[in-house]
Design a protein around this motif. Structure first.
Motif, PDB file in Angstrom:
ATOM      1  N   PHE A 110       2.938  -0.092  -0.339  1.00  0.00           N
ATOM      2  CA  PHE A 110       2.025   0.214   0.585  1.00  0.00           C
ATOM      3  C   PHE A 110       3.711  -0.486   1.658  1.00  0.00           C
ATOM      4  CE2 PHE A 110       1.206   0.304   4.650  1.00  0.00           C
ATOM      5  CZ  PHE A 110       0.686   1.385   5.175  1.00  0.00           C
ATOM      6  N   VAL A 111       3.977  -1.389   1.532  1.00  0.00           N
ATOM      7  CA  VAL A 111       4.820  -2.616   2.741  1.00  0.00           C
ATOM      8  C   VAL A 111       5.961  -2.621   2.511  1.00  0.00           C
ATOM      9  CG1 VAL A 111       5.099  -4.782   3.137  1.00  0.00           C
ATOM     10  CG2 VAL A 111       2.913  -4.341   3.326  1.00  0.00           C
ATOM     11  N   SER A 112       6.255  -2.630   1.339  1.00  0.00           N
ATOM     12  CA  SER A 112       8.027  -2.198   1.009  1.00  0.00           C
ATOM     13  C   SER A 112       8.368  -0.479   1.254  1.00  0.00           C
ATOM     14  CB  SER A 112       7.743  -2.671  -0.880  1.00  0.00           C
ATOM     15  OG  SER A 112       8.838  -1.889  -1.175  1.00  0.00           O
ATOM     16  N   GLN A 113       7.219   0.175   1.086  1.00  0.00           N
ATOM     17  CA  GLN A 113       7.221   1.319   1.167  1.00  0.00           C
ATOM     18  C   GLN A 113       7.846   2.244   2.394  1.00  0.00           C
ATOM     19  OE1 GLN A 113       4.802   4.139  -0.941  1.00  0.00           O
ATOM     20  NE2 GLN A 113       5.535   6.509   0.046  1.00  0.00           N
ATOM     21  N   HIS A 114       6.665   1.172   3.197  1.00  0.00           N
ATOM     22  CA  HIS A 114       6.560   1.844   4.609  1.00  0.00           C
ATOM     23  C   HIS A 114       7.220   0.823   5.445  1.00  0.00           C
ATOM     24  CE1 HIS A 114       4.139   5.221   3.545  1.00  0.00           C
ATOM     25  NE2 HIS A 114       3.719   4.835   3.238  1.00  0.00           N
ATOM     26  N   GLN A 115       7.971   0.220   4.872  1.00  0.00           N
ATOM     27  CA  GLN A 115       8.239  -0.967   6.121  1.00  0.00           C
ATOM     28  C   GLN A 115       9.300  -1.047   6.750  1.00  0.00           C
ATOM     29  OE1 GLN A 115      12.327  -3.604   4.008  1.00  0.00           O
ATOM     30  NE2 GLN A 115      10.948  -2.436   2.381  1.00  0.00           N
ATOM     31  N   ASN A 116      10.105   0.102   7.153  1.00  0.00           N
ATOM     32  CA  ASN A 116      10.332   0.698   8.549  1.00  0.00           C
ATOM     33  C   ASN A 116       9.608   0.730   9.891  1.00  0.00           C
ATOM     34  OD1 ASN A 116      13.323  -0.462   7.621  1.00  0.00           O
ATOM     35  ND2 ASN A 116      13.591   1.556   6.654  1.00  0.00           N
ATOM     36  N   GLU A 117       8.301   0.954   8.797  1.00  0.00           N
ATOM     37  CA  GLU A 117       7.859   1.666   9.665  1.00  0.00           C
ATOM     38  C   GLU A 117       5.865   0.999  10.397  1.00  0.00           C
ATOM     39  OE1 GLU A 117       5.783   6.283   7.666  1.00  0.00           O
ATOM     40  OE2 GLU A 117       7.358   4.929   6.379  1.00  0.00           O
ATOM     41  N   LEU A 118       6.663  -0.347   9.896  1.00  0.00           N
ATOM     42  CA  LEU A 118       5.464  -1.321  10.572  1.00  0.00           C
ATOM     43  C   LEU A 118       5.904  -2.034  11.486  1.00  0.00           C
ATOM     44  CD1 LEU A 118       4.102  -1.499   7.133  1.00  0.00           C
ATOM     45  CD2 LEU A 118       3.263  -0.795   8.892  1.00  0.00           C
ATOM     46  N   VAL A 119       5.102  -3.187  11.991  1.00  0.00           N
ATOM     47  CA  VAL A 119       5.222  -3.464  12.799  1.00  0.00           C
ATOM     48  C   VAL A 119       5.240  -4.693  12.353  1.00  0.00           C
ATOM     49  CG1 VAL A 119       5.365  -5.438  15.283  1.00  0.00           C
ATOM     50  CG2 VAL A 119       5.492  -2.362  15.174  1.00  0.00           C
ATOM     51  N   PHE A 120       6.122  -6.562  11.780  1.00  0.00           N
ATOM     52  CA  PHE A 120       5.746  -7.629  10.971  1.00  0.00           C
ATOM     53  C   PHE A 120       5.783  -8.389  12.116  1.00  0.00           C
ATOM     54  CE2 PHE A 120       7.303  -5.217   7.548  1.00  0.00           C
ATOM     55  CZ  PHE A 120       6.449  -4.960   6.915  1.00  0.00           C
ATOM     56  N   PRO A 121       4.860  -9.683  11.781  1.00  0.00           N
ATOM     57  CA  PRO A 121       3.855  -9.851  10.908  1.00  0.00           C
ATOM     58  C   PRO A 121       2.911  -8.628  10.706  1.00  0.00           C
ATOM     59  CG  PRO A 121       4.707 -11.324  11.842  1.00  0.00           C
ATOM     60  CD  PRO A 121       4.850 -11.286  12.600  1.00  0.00           C
ATOM     61  N   PHE A 122       2.349  -8.188   9.804  1.00  0.00           N
ATOM     62  CA  PHE A 122       2.068  -7.608   9.742  1.00  0.00           C
ATOM     63  C   PHE A 122       0.343  -7.712   8.884  1.00  0.00           C
ATOM     64  CE2 PHE A 122       0.031  -3.150   7.076  1.00  0.00           C
ATOM     65  CZ  PHE A 122      -0.053  -2.439   7.858  1.00  0.00           C
ATOM     66  N   LYS A 123      -0.863  -7.169  10.089  1.00  0.00           N
ATOM     67  CA  LYS A 123      -2.030  -8.070  10.311  1.00  0.00           C
ATOM     68  C   LYS A 123      -2.766  -6.216   9.540  1.00  0.00           C
ATOM     69  CE  LYS A 123      -3.899 -10.740  12.980  1.00  0.00           C
ATOM     70  NZ  LYS A 123      -4.558 -11.277  14.072  1.00  0.00           N
ATOM     71  N   ARG A 124      -3.630  -5.917   8.455  1.00  0.00           N
ATOM     72  CA  ARG A 124      -4.124  -5.218   7.976  1.00  0.00           C
ATOM     73  C   ARG A 124      -5.077  -5.385   7.732  1.00  0.00           C
ATOM     74  NH1 ARG A 124      -5.250  -5.620   3.179  1.00  0.00           N
ATOM     75  NH2 ARG A 124      -4.613  -4.686   1.516  1.00  0.00           N
ATOM     76  N   PHE A 125      -5.618  -3.932   7.180  1.00  0.00           N
ATOM     77  CA  PHE A 125      -7.627  -4.473   6.559  1.00  0.00           C
ATOM     78  C   PHE A 125      -8.014  -2.995   6.000  1.00  0.00           C
ATOM     79  CE2 PHE A 125      -9.724  -2.702  10.272  1.00  0.00           C
ATOM     80  CZ  PHE A 125     -10.794  -1.849   9.570  1.00  0.00           C
ATOM     81  N   GLN A 126      -7.972  -2.326   4.674  1.00  0.00           N
ATOM     82  CA  GLN A 126      -8.167  -1.789   3.856  1.00  0.00           C
ATOM     83  C   GLN A 126     -10.005  -2.055   3.535  1.00  0.00           C
ATOM     84  OE1 GLN A 126      -5.512  -1.586   1.403  1.00  0.00           O
ATOM     85  NE2 GLN A 126      -5.669   0.593   0.525  1.00  0.00           N
ATOM     86  N   ILE A 127     -10.797  -0.812   3.608  1.00  0.00           N
ATOM     87  CA  ILE A 127     -12.176  -1.176   2.667  1.00  0.00           C
ATOM     88  C   ILE A 127     -11.759   0.290   2.312  1.00  0.00           C
ATOM     89  CG2 ILE A 127     -14.569  -0.750   3.309  1.00  0.00           C
ATOM     90  CD1 ILE A 127     -14.078  -2.597   6.408  1.00  0.00           C
ATOM     91  N   GLN A 128     -11.872   0.006   0.942  1.00  0.00           N
ATOM     92  CA  GLN A 128     -11.732   1.043   0.228  1.00  0.00           C
ATOM     93  C   GLN A 128     -12.245   1.000  -1.380  1.00  0.00           C
ATOM     94  OE1 GLN A 128      -7.812   2.897   0.377  1.00  0.00           O
ATOM     95  NE2 GLN A 128      -8.471   4.603   1.336  1.00  0.00           N
ATOM     96  N   ASN A 129     -11.981   2.045  -2.083  1.00  0.00           N
ATOM     97  CA  ASN A 129     -13.040   1.718  -3.504  1.00  0.00           C
ATOM     98  C   ASN A 129     -11.973   1.153  -4.679  1.00  0.00           C
ATOM     99  OD1 ASN A 129     -15.951   2.380  -2.955  1.00  0.00           O
ATOM    100  ND2 ASN A 129     -15.823   3.941  -3.867  1.00  0.00           N
ATOM    101  N   VAL A 130     -12.222   0.429  -6.002  1.00  0.00           N
ATOM    102  CA  VAL A 130     -11.294   0.740  -6.894  1.00  0.00           C
ATOM    103  C   VAL A 130     -12.488   0.728  -8.228  1.00  0.00           C
ATOM    104  CG1 VAL A 130     -10.042  -1.375  -5.514  1.00  0.00           C
ATOM    105  CG2 VAL A 130     -11.867  -1.807  -7.353  1.00  0.00           C
ATOM    106  N   TRP A 131     -11.433   0.883  -9.552  1.00  0.00           N
ATOM    107  CA  TRP A 131     -12.037   1.682 -10.803  1.00  0.00           C
ATOM    108  C   TRP A 131     -11.126   0.143 -11.516  1.00  0.00           C
ATOM    109  CZ3 TRP A 131      -9.957   4.632  -6.586  1.00  0.00           C
ATOM    110  CH2 TRP A 131     -10.683   4.885  -6.157  1.00  0.00           C
ATOM    111  N   ARG A 132     -11.999   0.085 -12.563  1.00  0.00           N
ATOM    112  CA  ARG A 132     -11.594  -0.598 -13.246  1.00  0.00           C
ATOM    113  C   ARG A 132     -12.217  -0.575 -14.650  1.00  0.00           C
ATOM    114  NH1 ARG A 132     -10.986  -6.832 -10.994  1.00  0.00           N
ATOM    115  NH2 ARG A 132      -9.752  -6.207  -9.532  1.00  0.00           N
ATOM    116  N   ALA A 133     -11.625  -0.051 -15.926  1.00  0.00           N
ATOM    117  CA  ALA A 133     -12.570   0.444 -17.139  1.00  0.00           C
ATOM    118  C   ALA A 133     -12.922  -0.459 -18.010  1.00  0.00           C
ATOM    119  CB  ALA A 133     -11.493   1.096 -18.011  1.00  0.00           C
TER     120      ALA A 133
END
Lengths: 455, 455
Positions: A110-133
């Motif tokens: 995400f950071v690499s793809q959207h680097q031009n849209e983000l303000v750095f230093p970028f403080k992000r949080f994320q609460i989502q599910n992940v999956w492991r087999a």
């Protein structure tokens, strides 16, 4: 068509009572993420296999859930690979996407793809599910929620301090005050390896001492000796045998190692900062054996454990990583982050009965249902109560009154409102306190909202 | 390793500015779900293929994302099916699970599986993502969020009324007051088919008239005539040609049809109820052509559209279904539910500039960073502000002050707190109003929280 349907093994249905407790934890985490200046992002559950694979090691790759290509694309199945027993080539020929395995690789993407849209230093949080087999087994789930906060694009030590404060703030508000925040630094691990003569097999050495809590000092020594014949056993057992090693002592012992100076400096600043902080509710402690996913962290390493219940494992962990976004071609971008272990926090809080009691109160008020005709007259009051934040449920059917009250009790409702034929004629309602059974008549236009607000 | 990584086509990354708007909508939906007495549940993203497949028709089955079996299980691939071009047999041989396609089949599975743990009638809401292997195109996503409220286990008409009130409450709080809630009933569609002589091909007939908004009356007539040669074109065109058909008129026209009486009764009760409701903010309207997924709904049918922007499509829809849980062997369990179309609501609000302006204010206060030494003295104040609900970010680095202020501006921060060397010596801070540029010195222990609270 399945006669007795069920969710897949390793996954979970959350009923309201469990979910209200999970949400209690998540709400506090989310609130604190915001208070500490983190911004929320979300990434898709599906990522390209080219993004996911090769980032988690062989074992990790094996645990990525792969999505079967749709429609005619599966015609391209590489049958030869299958007959040659090259299973991953076979699956590559019929799958282009997978379910995210964690939130960290998607963040790097995400950071690499959207680097031009983000303000750095970028403080992000994320609460989502992940999956492991993973093979479903006790306490291991194929789908679970990760809660991560990361700062990308700065190597300032103030971030480590802020993240530890964030941990303390969240865990205090959840009711924990007996936690230990273990802290270490990759360069101290390197310094240790140098000091005992194990630097030639650094990664393996670190993996072994990381296991000391599980296998004990004797076994650590045994395994290290097997790994490196001329390791200094006495130095190692003296150091690790001590109950607590102070940073100052290390500073003295390791002074010939250049590598570890950065670690000493960082940890001193962090420990100094926290030691004068009177509002800090838990304990912070240097632990020279802490490694956590060693190939990943390049600086500070943090782990949260419970003093009273070591068995539950860590309630959270994190650290600094300098090379993460570089896998997606964004260089020189240091990151540091922490993660909360929702399932373990839940288990620990359940065990210690730490959840507030009123989480189970599904509604504030139930309206007893005598039929549409009566409800029509009551509805302006129902509107008013809801507009004032009261959770009001109308009993769904015109059922026997005992059935309706029993439903109210099962949902731990505080008040019932009744308007039957008598009350309808007199423009009145009855308000019944479901806890003590008392009830009073009120003229409908004189119902005092304050009455419900207080309760 | 991908050089320019990207998310898969048809999926989305949500940056903070977009996500804050999506969450604004979701928070209002969630709040109202609770105020109306719905309890939250969650089900896993993964369901067994035996649960998912066969429920959505052939087209739907094709759009289910299937998960490739892990490890050695893919050795069981049915190569013969592949060479015989039996693609679904082939995929069945290497896949046992899929991603949920909607929240309705999982709800039916959930209710059937947990029937002994639930209190009926069961009012549940669920806000989770679903996945469809649709070809990615404008406005179609492979992963999107569904927001559903359903009542299971009662056929009381009060539920339809409550759900329409819920729609009105949510949409009013989002700022909509120009919506039309279209309403119809499956038995009125049957009555219509009887009246014009189309009952022999009921489902096909209903599908055609459902399209009237898209293809127009003339084409509807043309298609119906093609379907049933002896249909009464004059009756049909008279009825559908009218601008608005009243329930009363139908009652008269259809009086020979037994089927449609239930529909007339239900809709009369609903329309009567809403017509005397002074707090109702939008418009409710009977629409004889409304069908929405016809094989699914057995009673009332509801759809929400925007008067000012028909092109965006429906902002929500729902209805009553009597046979849903019976597919999982739970009989006689009537259900009724509605769904909010998050993406379309978002688009419409964006177009009409309906989002509050302050959603973009990421933090309340920024602390200018002059280094750890100064921050240590400031930290008790930072703690206090956060404890009082202020979102405080410390600028991550000890950078040039202009860079720090520019970061503050980009994040629309209201206030900056500064403590440099001068202030440090005097135990003071500077509070700078970032909107008008004014700034004042305060003794650090005298900083008045009320100052920030008001702002």
């Amino acid at each position: 068509m399945s006669k007795s349907p069920s969710n897949p093994k390793g996954t979970r249905d959350f009923l309201p009572s469990t979910l209200s407790k999970r949400n209690f934890i998540l709400d506090i985490i989310r609130k604190n993420f915001k208070l500490f200046g983190f911004l929320e992002i979300q990434t898709p559950a599906l990522e390209k296999n080219s993004t996911l694979l090769g980032k988690y090691g062989n074992e990790g790759d094996r645990l990525v859930f792969k999505i079967l290509n749709s429609g005619d694309k599966i015609k391209k199945a590489n049958i030869k690979a299958l007959s040659d027993n090259k299973l991953s080539d076979f699956s590559d020929s019929i799958s282009e996407k997978g379910l995210r395995y964690d939130l960290t690789v998607p963040l790097a993407r995400f950071v690499s793809q959207h680097q031009n849209e983000l303000v750095f230093p970028f403080k992000r949080f994320q609460i989502q599910n992940v999956w492991r087999a993973d093979r479903p087994q006790h306490g291991r789930f194929q789908e679970f929620t990760q809660c991560d906060a990361d700062v990308i694009g700065t190597n300032s030590i103030i971030q480590e301090i802020e993240l530890i404060k964030l941990y303390d703030s969240v865990f205090s508000q959840l009711g924990f005050n007996d936690l230990i925040f273990k802290i270490n630094h990759r360069s101290i691990l390197i310094g240790l390896a140098e000091y005992v003569g194990a630097k030639s097999k650094l990664n393996e050495f670190i993996s072994i001492i990381d296991k000391i809590d599980k296998i004990g000092l004797d076994n650590v020594i045994k395994e290290v000796k097997k790994l490196i014949i001329d390791v200094s056993v006495s130095k190692l057992s003296n150091l690790l045998g001590e109950n607590e090693i102070s940073i100052e002592k290390l500073d003295n012992l390791f002074k010939e190692s250049i590598d570890f100076q950065k670690g000493i400096e960082d940890l001193k600043i962090i420990l100094d900062f926290i030691s004068v902080d009177k509002s800090f509710n838990n304990e912070i402690k240097f632990d020279i054996t802490l490694a956590r996913g060693l190939n990943y962290y390049t600086g500070t390493i943090i782990e949260v454990i419970s003093k009273s219940n070591n068995a539950v494992g860590s309630l959270g962990g994190g650290g600094r990583y300098d090379n993460l976004t570089s896998i997606f071609n964004l260089k020189n971008t240091s990151g540091v982050g922490i993660s909360f272990g929702l399932d373990r926090i839940y288990l620990q809080m359940e065990k210690q009965k730490m959840f507030p009691k009123n989480l189970d109160n599904n509604f504030d008020i139930i309206v007893i249902n005598f039929g549409v005709y009566y409800l029509k007259k009551l509805y302006p009051l129902i509107d008013l109560l809801r507009q004032n934040g009261k959770k009001v449920t109308i009993y769904p059917d015109k059922a026997k009154i005992n059935k309706q009250f029993s439903y109210a009790d099962k949902h731990k409702v505080n008040y019932a409102i009744l308007m039957g034929e008598n009350e309808f004629e007199k423009n009145e309602i009855i308000i019944k306190n479901m806890t003590d059974g008392t009830q009073f008549n009120y003229a409908i236009e004189k119902v005092n909202l304050d009455f419900f607000k207080k309760n």
